[in-house]
Structure formats: C-alpha cells, structure tokens
Design a protein around this motif. Structure first.
Motif, PDB file in Angstrom:
ATOM      1  N   SER A  63       0.852  -1.188   0.000  1.00  0.00           N
ATOM      2  CA  SER A  63       0.000   0.000   0.000  1.00  0.00           C
ATOM      3  C   SER A  63       0.886   1.236   0.000  1.00  0.00           C
ATOM      4  CB  SER A  63      -0.881   0.033   1.254  1.00  0.00           C
ATOM      5  OG  SER A  63      -1.694  -1.114   1.323  1.00  0.00           O
ATOM      6  N   GLU A 119       0.909   2.377  12.574  1.00  0.00           N
ATOM      7  CA  GLU A 119      -0.492   2.147  12.948  1.00  0.00           C
ATOM      8  C   GLU A 119      -1.198   1.340  11.863  1.00  0.00           C
ATOM      9  OE1 GLU A 119      -2.576   5.751  13.959  1.00  0.00           O
ATOM     10  OE2 GLU A 119      -0.920   6.435  15.234  1.00  0.00           O
ATOM     11  N   LYS A 120      -0.918   1.669  10.611  1.00  0.00           N
ATOM     12  CA  LYS A 120      -1.527   0.941   9.500  1.00  0.00           C
ATOM     13  C   LYS A 120      -1.029  -0.504   9.471  1.00  0.00           C
ATOM     14  CE  LYS A 120      -2.648   4.933   6.693  1.00  0.00           C
ATOM     15  NZ  LYS A 120      -4.087   4.850   6.904  1.00  0.00           N
ATOM     16  N   ASN A 123      -3.067  -2.498  11.797  1.00  0.00           N
ATOM     17  CA  ASN A 123      -4.369  -2.802  11.184  1.00  0.00           C
ATOM     18  C   ASN A 123      -4.261  -3.915  10.142  1.00  0.00           C
ATOM     19  OD1 ASN A 123      -5.467  -0.775  12.752  1.00  0.00           O
ATOM     20  ND2 ASN A 123      -5.371   0.752  11.127  1.00  0.00           N
TER      21      ASN A 123
END
Length: 169
Positions: A63, A119-120, A123
C-alpha cells in the motif's frame, strides 16, 4: 499531516515530487517505482493494482500513501507499506520504505509518517516490522530508532552497507 491513497487529485504534485528527486539525484524510496513511470495514470494503476492480492505486479502486496500537509495540501512525502516480506525485502528492503522532499526534511515529517504507517501495519496484522536504511543515512536511522527500531544487524548489498531494524507493535 495526513496519509492519503494516491489519486488523480495529486497527479501534478506527485510528478513534481518525482522531478525534484531526480533533479537532486535522490532516491525515490517508498514511491513504488515512480521513477519508472512517465505517465501518472499508469503509475496510479500499478499502485492500486498492487494493493490487491489477485492483480499485484510485484512479489508482495503493498500500500502506498501520500503524506500531505493539511495546512496547505502540499505533498511532503511518500510511504510504502509492504504487507509481507520476500527474500529480498527480508534481507535489504523491509516492510516500509519512505521519502521526504528535500525542502521538507529535518522538520519531523519522516517520524510522523513512520508512526502513522506503523499504525496501518497494526491494522494489517503485522506485529513485527522490519525497516532498513543505508548505514550512512544517519537521519533515517534516527527516525527508525525514534519510532522504536532496534538494530539487529548490518548486511552488505552490493556496495552498500544496510542496517536492519525491527519494531515490535
């Protein structure tokens, strides 16, 4: 600052970012091969396809995010999160790559981008993140350490000494 998925809204800024890096002789780390694309639409398709397990163009799903300063909507950096590690990434590349514009460096953006990317990663279910940098890239090493990176070792990649850091999430 916010992390945004690339879109047509940022095509001009991304192309200017690329031009600036190439003119400065800098590496476009974390830009998902932006330097290889003359056409923004083709790069955008590549990036978005690579997020999908079924249409990815590289060996791992990834990503890409644009780091945009909210006050003036300026692109200050690009960061790439690789969802898994292949052999090359395990040894030299890591889970995350990023770059910051030359005129925006030394302002804390890299630290902020990395914290947001971590943080991503949480997740995405990544609990242990590998980050690497060239041994002579003191600024990147400081950023990684600031965000909790623990140096595991240094490895030689051709003529470059690479430091490998782990961050437990």
């Amino acid at each position: 600052m916010i992390l945004l998925r690339p879109s047509m809204d940022y095509s001009q800024q991304v192309l200017e970012y690329k031009k600036e890096f190439l003119e400065n002789g800098d590496t476009l780390a974390g830009s998902s091969y932006l330097e290889r694309y003359e056409n923004y639409e083709e790069w955008l398709k590549f990036v978005l396809d690579n997020e999908n397990e079924n249409t990815k163009h590289t060996q791992v799903t990834a990503s890409v995010f644009l780091a945009v300063r909210e006050e003036d909507n300026k692109l200050v950096g690009i960061i790439n999160i690789r969802h898994a590690l292949n052999n090359y990434l395990f040894n030299y590349g890591g889970h995350i790559g990023y770059s910051v514009r030359k005129d925006e460096r030394r302002k804390g953006y890299a630290k902020e981008m990395l914290k947001m990317a971590l943080e991503k990663c949480t997740n995405l279910g990544i609990s242990k993140v590998l980050l690497t940098c060239d041994a002579d890239n003191i600024a990147s090493a400081k950023t990684i350490k600031y965000c909790g990176g623990i140096l595991e070792n240094e490895v030689q990649e051709e003529d470059v000494l690479v430091q490998r850091y782990w961050i437990e999430l």
